[in-house]
Scaffold this motif. Structure first.
Motif, PDB file in Angstrom:
ATOM      1  N   ARG A  20       0.707  -1.125   0.216  1.00  0.00           N
ATOM      2  CA  ARG A  20       0.215   0.227   0.582  1.00  0.00           C
ATOM      3  C   ARG A  20       1.550   0.884  -0.005  1.00  0.00           C
ATOM      4  NH1 ARG A  20      -2.488  -3.149   3.741  1.00  0.00           N
ATOM      5  NH2 ARG A  20      -2.299  -1.236   5.545  1.00  0.00           N
ATOM      6  N   ALA A  24       0.842   4.405  -3.443  1.00  0.00           N
ATOM      7  CA  ALA A  24       0.237   5.219  -2.723  1.00  0.00           C
ATOM      8  C   ALA A  24       1.514   6.051  -2.793  1.00  0.00           C
ATOM      9  CB  ALA A  24       0.190   5.449  -1.038  1.00  0.00           C
ATOM     10  N   LEU A  28       1.582   9.292  -5.678  1.00  0.00           N
ATOM     11  CA  LEU A  28       1.828  10.515  -5.816  1.00  0.00           C
ATOM     12  C   LEU A  28       3.358  11.342  -6.112  1.00  0.00           C
ATOM     13  CD1 LEU A  28       0.523  10.064  -1.687  1.00  0.00           C
ATOM     14  CD2 LEU A  28      -0.034  11.336  -3.688  1.00  0.00           C
ATOM     15  N   GLU A  31       1.908  11.924  -9.480  1.00  0.00           N
ATOM     16  CA  GLU A  31       0.675  12.835  -9.747  1.00  0.00           C
ATOM     17  C   GLU A  31       1.464  14.478  -9.389  1.00  0.00           C
ATOM     18  OE1 GLU A  31      -2.120  13.348 -10.780  1.00  0.00           O
ATOM     19  OE2 GLU A  31      -2.222  11.363 -11.924  1.00  0.00           O
ATOM     20  N   VAL A  37       5.992  15.142  -1.999  1.00  0.00           N
ATOM     21  CA  VAL A  37       5.155  14.543  -1.681  1.00  0.00           C
ATOM     22  C   VAL A  37       6.089  14.245  -0.397  1.00  0.00           C
ATOM     23  CG1 VAL A  37       4.101  12.327  -1.676  1.00  0.00           C
ATOM     24  CG2 VAL A  37       3.937  13.898  -3.650  1.00  0.00           C
ATOM     25  N   ARG A  41       2.356  11.906   3.483  1.00  0.00           N
ATOM     26  CA  ARG A  41       1.072  12.199   3.101  1.00  0.00           C
ATOM     27  C   ARG A  41       1.591  10.596   2.411  1.00  0.00           C
ATOM     28  NH1 ARG A  41      -2.867  11.706   0.803  1.00  0.00           N
ATOM     29  NH2 ARG A  41      -3.439  12.784  -1.280  1.00  0.00           N
ATOM     30  N   ILE A  42       1.909  10.355   1.973  1.00  0.00           N
ATOM     31  CA  ILE A  42       2.626   8.939   1.714  1.00  0.00           C
ATOM     32  C   ILE A  42       1.712   7.573   2.563  1.00  0.00           C
ATOM     33  CG2 ILE A  42       3.675   6.744   1.106  1.00  0.00           C
ATOM     34  CD1 ILE A  42       5.779   8.448  -0.254  1.00  0.00           C
ATOM     35  N   GLU A  44      -0.852   8.747   5.165  1.00  0.00           N
ATOM     36  CA  GLU A  44      -1.692   8.913   4.744  1.00  0.00           C
ATOM     37  C   GLU A  44      -2.697   8.228   4.068  1.00  0.00           C
ATOM     38  OE1 GLU A  44      -2.378  13.233   5.113  1.00  0.00           O
ATOM     39  OE2 GLU A  44      -1.971  13.346   6.886  1.00  0.00           O
ATOM     40  N   GLU A  45      -2.519   8.381   2.407  1.00  0.00           N
ATOM     41  CA  GLU A  45      -2.857   7.676   1.022  1.00  0.00           C
ATOM     42  C   GLU A  45      -2.640   6.515   1.306  1.00  0.00           C
ATOM     43  OE1 GLU A  45      -4.732   7.676  -2.786  1.00  0.00           O
ATOM     44  OE2 GLU A  45      -3.906   9.685  -1.315  1.00  0.00           O
ATOM     45  N   ALA A  46      -2.046   5.439   1.381  1.00  0.00           N
ATOM     46  CA  ALA A  46      -1.138   4.227   1.911  1.00  0.00           C
ATOM     47  C   ALA A  46      -2.755   3.707   3.381  1.00  0.00           C
ATOM     48  CB  ALA A  46      -0.001   3.828   2.483  1.00  0.00           C
TER      49      ALA A  46
END
Length: 200
Positions: A20, A24, A28, A31, A37, A41-42, A44-46
């Motif tokens: 995950r 993620a 990120l 994008e 990044v 943030r990684i 959180e996204e995962a």
């Protein structure tokens, strides 16, 4: 021999915490930028803790390099495996183009990451057989020594030949073409044949 085989997953399983995190990060980094990044943030996204990220990777740069090394190694080994076969040069070229398209289609986010950020990891692209370009150049050099191709600059030809597929992938990233690359493999192969002076 059928080179259109299914390869094992090229990053950790998506259901694992590490998988995950990797997925993620791929999303990120593609994008935005790697610099833009944060590890927070990684995580959180995962949907994992930042501490778990640091249990698997020393830092964000380590994560970014691990992702790049994975696709880099996969593409390099693919070319080496094809070159070690007894196929004629024409079939080796066909197999490389087909497998490049297959790898891109099978894990487009990772291939997209490879296209967008390879320049950041210049050490991976040194002129050696431990890179896709180096492996392709070595394949061409051996073909030239056997008399299968005219003697030319193998590094230039390898760059041009790989560029046929990589530029198509870049154009897909930019949105000018859509869908999988595999249906275009025949046309891409014709382009590589033209560069190498081979007849289809």
């Amino acid at each position: 021999m059928n080179f259109m085989k299914r390869y094992p997953p090229i990053i950790a399983g998506a259901e694992s915490g590490k998988g995950r995190i990797e997925r993620a990060a791929l999303f990120l980094f593609s994008e935005s930028t790697i610099e833009g990044v944060s590890t927070k943030r990684i995580a959180e996204e995962a949907g994992v803790s930042e501490g778990l990220l640091y249990r698997h990777f020393q830092n964000k740069e380590d994560l970014a390099r691990a992702l790049m090394q994975t696709i880099h190694n996969r593409l390099t080994q693919m070319i080496v495996d094809i070159d070690s076969s007894d196929l004629p040069i024409e079939d080796k070229v066909r197999c490389i183009v087909l497998d490049y398209c297959y790898v891109a289609d099978a894990d487009w986010p990772l291939f997209r990451y490879h296209i967008l950020h390879l320049h950041r990891f210049s050490g991976l692209t040194a002129q050696s057989e431990n890179s896709p370009h180096g492996a392709a150049a070595a394949l061409l050099e051996r073909a030239m020594k056997r008399g299968d191709l005219p003697s030319e600059n193998a590094n230039l030809l390898a760059a041009m030949a790989l560029g046929v597929v990589l530029q198509a992938a870049q154009t897909k990233i930019l949105g000018a073409i859509s869908g999988p690359l595999l249906p275009h493999a025949g046309r891409l192969t014709s382009g590589v044949f033209s560069i190498l002076g081979l007849e289809g």
